[in-house]
Design a protein around this motif. Structure first.
Motif, PDB file in Angstrom:
ATOM      1  N   TYR A 121     115.620  25.385 110.506  1.00 19.44           N
ATOM      2  CA  TYR A 121     116.748  24.990 111.340  1.00 19.44           C
ATOM      3  C   TYR A 121     116.493  25.518 112.748  1.00 19.44           C
ATOM      4  O   TYR A 121     115.595  26.328 112.980  1.00 19.44           O
ATOM      5  CB  TYR A 121     118.073  25.528 110.786  1.00 19.44           C
ATOM      6  N   TYR A 173     117.342  27.623 115.997  1.00 16.66           N
ATOM      7  CA  TYR A 173     118.093  28.786 116.485  1.00 16.66           C
ATOM      8  C   TYR A 173     117.518  29.178 117.840  1.00 16.66           C
ATOM      9  O   TYR A 173     116.349  29.551 117.947  1.00 16.66           O
ATOM     10  CB  TYR A 173     117.979  29.960 115.520  1.00 16.66           C
ATOM     11  N   THR A 210     121.861  24.230 111.349  1.00 13.40           N
ATOM     12  CA  THR A 210     122.003  25.149 110.220  1.00 13.40           C
ATOM     13  C   THR A 210     121.293  24.591 109.001  1.00 13.40           C
ATOM     14  O   THR A 210     120.938  23.403 108.956  1.00 13.40           O
ATOM     15  CB  THR A 210     123.480  25.376 109.863  1.00 13.40           C
ATOM     16  N   ASN A 228     125.732  34.930 104.740  1.00  8.82           N
ATOM     17  CA  ASN A 228     124.651  34.017 105.133  1.00  8.82           C
ATOM     18  C   ASN A 228     123.579  33.883 104.052  1.00  8.82           C
ATOM     19  O   ASN A 228     122.392  33.760 104.347  1.00  8.82           O
ATOM     20  CB  ASN A 228     124.020  34.456 106.456  1.00  8.82           C
TER      21      ASN A 228
END
Length: 754
Positions: free
Chosen positions: A416, A418, A444, A456
């Motif tokens: 993902y 970030y 995400t 998480n």
């Protein structure tokens, strides 16, 4: 006619002895030699008479022998009885009636040493006059007669005092210049303080600005000195000067700035000659900061020869040759940087191209070189600009051409975005489609169906729960949904209110089989209760922690303790500017979301720190990860990523509750209370896992025999007949489901009470 001394009828009786001055009389005839006051005793007959009790000073059988004289302090003793007046160290000699006193102590004389002589001076400090000599110096006059304490020393020289004139008096100041201290007074003026004693006087601590033995001389400052506000001569500040002779006893004076001459500059507050090929006007002040000389730039058609500008000989040259540098030559007009030659003139290079200076305008036409952009740069307005975050570009874009763009990066499957970087999905989450655009917003990963998000990480729902897929990670914690038990059957089917019409085949709705609510496995219910209690205890513990970073670490450890698992400590040494930067670097090198772990940092030992760059510091970094949020595969990948970054990391497992106890400032009582609840939760969770995999629900009871038809019931009872609408039958099923759910909760409550 008896012999003398005898009598009686037969002369047989010896008479008493009588004294005689005749030395031959031995008592044979009754007379005995006895003089000097002796007393006769005994009777006649040689050897029978005695002479005793002699006068003082005599002895012997007849008191005939004078005794040896002895000293006496009695002045009346003249020796007639053998005692003689003899004092002051005199020695007695002679015998009774003939005594003498000789060898008197020094300073004494006469027959009995009784007469003291006059005192005489001595330079021996121990002489106290006992022998007639007395310590008397420095011009003193001796007086008195012999005897300790009887001699005197008077009329000392000026400047001295004491019993022997031995003490030099303290000096006193005088304004008479001839007074040099011999009498204890000393010439001392201008605030001087007199010290010392007679003949050794000094004049000290003169007023500021004065000196000399008597502070009589005003101080004059030397060259390059001035008088300060305390009347002292001090050096002129750097770059200033002053003539000698300032009177230090007067007012404060100043120094004058040193002004540099033509072709001089200031270096270290000193006027220094300009280097060859440079010039400077006069007037620089040496008291100020450093100055510099100006380079001499040659005019057009001049060149440099030995630091001077010399006219070209038959050739041309551009203006601006630096005379302070090396010799130059006249080589025509040279184009500047980023210029090219076109038709004997220097013209600017086109945008996106460059050229070194030095093309000869008098020569052939020249061209500029195209600028090619580096990797991850693109062309913008004929300049190379860095690609935006999350995009890339190959090297080689032509800056002289049109604008170019960078390409976005598509992340792989299970990655993902970030902060414009592809990051591996963590905590068991996935991104099966991949392709996320790193140039866009953060994205995400997500959990699978029947999983929920905890710190998480994807955690499986309990056996009695379900959840839809796509709970996002990273993201907030989520919950699973409780799966309701099937509804119970009606206990007694009510009879029809009236004979119903026959059901159509289309609406035949067989009644559901009889249902009996089954309780969930006891261990599962107990585990839910224990987990809930442990989470309440955990939240109470976290509420007492103010620092958010410490609170996040404590939550990671508490969740692991509730789950009954150890945490993993990854230890490494990283170099960074700050502690926060060291933590960020650790998660970046592991390619692990920082929210999935906790980071502790300490400055590494001095030996390591010396190996780092001056702007950085070596830190001991410890990252804590929990199986609750990071599964084994993700942890293995993180360790592999560290190894790929040439970072050596050690991995150890540790008890999360023990780590909680080590957090500085944490409430110990809250930790111990939580530890008990967490242990119960972990134990119940383990038992629930076993129970859910082995529990077999009890068989349902056999169906009840049909009951006789009851009297007609109100129409509101829930049954479906062929004349009821489909909506009515839906209401029936809803009620059935609600009853089943209520029964399930009842069982759970009973198990919890048990």
């Amino acid at each position: 006619s008896c012999n003398a001394g005898y009598g009686s009828n037969s002369c047989q009786t010896a008479g008493a002895c009588t004294a005689s001055t005749v030395s031959s009389k031995d008592g044979g005839d009754g007379t005995f030699y006895c003089i000097n006051g002796g007393t006769v005793g005994g009777t006649a007959g040689a050897g029978y008479c005695t002479c005793t009790s002699c006068n003082a000073g005599y002895e012997g059988d007849s008191c005939e022998t004078p005794s040896t004289c002895v000293a006496s302090a009695d002045s009346g003793k003249d020796g007639s009885d053998g005692a003689f007046y003899c004092i002051n160290g005199g020695t007695v000699g002679g015998t009774t009636a003939d005594c003498r006193c000789t060898s008197c102590n020094a300073g004494y004389g006469s027959n009995s040493c009784q007469t003291a002589g006059a005192c005489t001076a001595s330079t021996v400090s121990s002489k106290d006059g006992g022998d007639g000599t007395f310590y008397c110096i420095n011009g003193g006059t001796v007086g008195g007669t012999a005897g300790a304490g009887y001699c005197t020393c008077t009329s000392c020289n000026a400047g001295y005092e004491g019993d022997s004139c031995e003490t030099a008096i303290a000096c006193t100041a005088s304004t008479i210049s001839s007074k040099q201290g011999s009498d204890g007074t000393f010439y001392c003026i201008n605030g001087g303080v007199v010290g010392g004693t007679a003949y050794e006087c000094k004049c000290l601590s003169c007023n500021a600005g004065y000196g000399g033995d008597s502070c009589e001389t005003a101080d004059l400052c030397a060259a390059d000195e001035r008088v300060d506000d305390s009347n002292a001569c001090v050096a002129c500040p750097a770059g200033t000067t002053n003539a000698a002779g300032d009177d230090a006893s007067g007012a404060e004076t100043t120094c004058d700035d040193v002004i540099c001459g033509v072709n001089e500059y200031v270096s270290g507050n000193t006027c220094t000659a300009c280097p060859a090929g440079t010039t400077n006007a006069n007037g620089d002040s040496a008291s100020g900061g450093a100055t510099s000389c100006d380079k001499t730039l040659c005019a057009k058609d001049e060149h440099v020869v030995s630091y001077e500008c010399v006219a070209c000989d038959g050739n041309s040259n551009l203006a601006g040759d630096d005379a302070s540098g090396v010799n130059t030559v006249c080589d025509g007009e040279l184009c500047a940087s980023n210029q090219r030659v076109e038709s004997k003139s220097c013209v600017a290079c086109a945008p996106g191209t460059t050229n070194d200076a030095g093309n000869d305008a008098l020569g052939a036409n020249t061209a500029c070189d195209v600028t090619y952009c580096a990797e991850n740069q693109h062309v913008k307005a004929n300049e190379c600009a860095s690609c935006p975050s999350g995009t890339t570009n190959d090297a080689g874009d032509d800056a002289s051409g049109a604008n170019t763009t960078c390409s976005s990066t598509a992340c792989d499957v299970n990655e993902y975005v970030y902060e414009n970087v592809c990051t591996a999905c963590a905590g068991g989450s996935t991104n099966p489609d991949g392709g996320d655009d790193t140039s866009g917003d953060d994205t995400t990963c997500a959990c699978a169906a029947n999983e929920r998000v905890v710190s998480n990480a994807c955690v499986a729902c309990a056996a009695s729960e379900n959840n839809a897929a796509k709970n996002i990670v990273p993201g907030p914690d989520t919950m699973c949904n409780v799966v309701p038990s099937p509804p119970p059957p009606p206990l007694h089917p009510p009879p029809p209110l009236s004979p119903p019409p026959p059901l159509s085949p289309k609406e035949i709705f067989p009644p559901p089989p009889p249902l009996v609510a089954q309780p969930p496995p006891p261990s599962s219910v107990a585990g839910l209760v224990a987990n809930a209690e442990a989470e309440v205890s955990r939240d109470a513990l976290l509420a007492g922690i103010g620092d958010e970073t410490t609170k996040a670490k404590a939550k990671l450890l508490a969740d692991a303790a509730i789950a009954g698992v150890n945490v993993t400590k990854l230890s490494m040494v990283l170099t960074a500017e700050t502690k926060d930067a060291a933590c960020a670097q650790a998660f970046s090198k592991m390619q692990l979301d920082a929210g999935l772990g906790a980071c502790d940092v300490d400055v590494a030992v001095t030996r390591r720190r010396r190996l780092t760059a001056p702007s950085n510091t070596a830190y001991d970094v410890t990252v804590l990860v929990s199986p609750v949020t990071v599964d084994a595969a993700t942890l293995a990948t993180a360790l592999g990523n560290l190894a790929a970054e040439s970072v050596t990391a050690t991995s150890t497992e540790t008890d999360p509750t023990e780590e909680l106890r080590l957090i500085p400032g944490i409430d110990a009582a809250s930790v111990e209370s939580f530890a008990l609840d967490a242990a119960d939760a972990a134990k119940s969770t383990s038992a629930a896992t076993v129970a859910e995999t082995t529990w077999v629900p009890p068989s349902p009871p056999p169906p009840s025999p049909p009951s006789p038809p009851p009297p007609p019931s109100p129409k509101s009872l829930i049954f479906s007949y062929d004349y009821e609408s489909a909506a009515t039958r839906q209401n029936y099923h809803a009620g059935y489901l609600f009853a089943s759910l209520a029964l399930s909760f009842s069982f759970a409550a009973e198990f919890r009470v048990a």
